[in-house]
Scaffold this motif. Structure first.
Motif: not given
Length: 296
Positions: A51-60, A100-110, A196-199
């Motif tokens: 429920n805490l996740r904030v993310y932007a979707f890709s691929g559709s 460490g706390a994640c600022i953001g990530e893009r799966r299999h990317n950075f 893209l995950d933000f938090n």
């Protein structure tokens, strides 16, 4: 009669000059209100709470993150790290093991996450790791623990990563200062990766949630920062043709229909999918400033 006319003339002339002077008027009772800035407050978590996740979707969608060029891009945002945020091991092989706390990530990317800084004048540093396509192994990295820019809890920090296909240089900026750069083509990004995950970061489950404030997120289809710059959180980004995704995070939320436990965050740019946030997330409103209007 002449004397009376003369007296009336002098009286009128005196009144005219008196009215030309600036009167000492009382201060206008109203106030000019300068509204304080707003940002979202990420609560962090020691458990894997989706429920805490904030993310932007890709691929559709045609205008989701899949439209970001592989070689030209800028990711940027402001963060304010809480003293209770997770600080990871700067020497770990990737964000999963660093912890460490994640600022953001893009799966299999950075991945961007907090690490320890041995400098006694710094509270933390930030690591930018390139992930191998298809898995989450880190194949290259840049980190700020050796930089002159010391980072502290409860202070706003601007983080930007960018790349230009014209010179092939990938860059990592903290507060507009160039921390590191590389011409290695490994920093090019796959186009059809996932979200893209933000938090937080996802490694089989959601983990390493960020604790603190986030503000003014922007994803651009060009290299916004070919050289060092001076970021200013008080000035909103200008939306242009290169703005793929922009989140001002000023609490302009839209409920789902029918309503559920989440709201949609207002999105600027060409991105045409929604981003949701749980209603338990809080928003911090900096105090308004009341400025006197002055004399009139």
């Amino acid at each position: 009669m002449k004397k009376l006319l003369y007296i009336l003339f002098l009286t009128g002339l005196t009144g005219m000059f008196t009215n030309c002077k600036k009167k000492d008027l009382p201060e206008y009772p109203g106030k000019l209100i300068k509204h304080g800035l707003v940002n979202i407050v990420m609560p962090g978590s020691d458990i894997n709470d989706p429920n805490l996740r904030v993310y932007a979707f890709s691929g559709s969608h045609q205008n989701d993150l899949s439209s970001l060029p592989a070689g030209d891009w800028t990711y940027e945002l402001w963060i304010k790290v809480d003293p209770d945020a997770l600080i990871g091991n700067k020497d770990a092989i990737n964000g999963l093991y660093a912890g460490g706390a994640c600022i953001g990530e893009r799966r299999h990317n950075f991945e961007l996450y907090l690490i320890n800084d041995p400098d006694p004048d710094a509270d933390f540093a930030i690591k930018y790791g390139k992930l191998q396509a298809g898995d989450d192994n880190q194949v290259a990295s840049m980190q700020s623990d050796q930089a002159a820019e010391n980072l502290h809890f409860n202070e706003w920090v601007h983080v930007a990563i960018s790349r230009s296909s014209s010179d092939g240089i990938a860059k990592f900026y903290i507060n507009g200062k160039l921390i590191d750069s590389s011409t290695d083509p490994v920093w090019k990004q796959p186009v059809n990766d996932t979200w893209l995950d933000f938090n937080y970061m996802y490694r089989g489950s959601a983990m390493h949630f960020f604790k603190g404030g986030m503000d003014n997120v922007r994803l651009s289809t060009i290299d916004r920062y070919p050289t060092e710059f001076t970021p200013d959180r008080t000035k909103p980004y200008v939306v242009d043709d290169y703005t793929l995704l922009q989140l001002n995070l000023d609490e302009q939320l839209t409920p789902f229909s029918p309503p559920n436990d989440f709201d949609k965050i207002k999105i600027l740019g060409t991105y045409d999918y929604y981003i949701k946030v749980h209603k338990d997330n809080t928003w911090y409103h900096e105090p308004d400033e009341y400025l006197p209007l002055g004399d009139y």
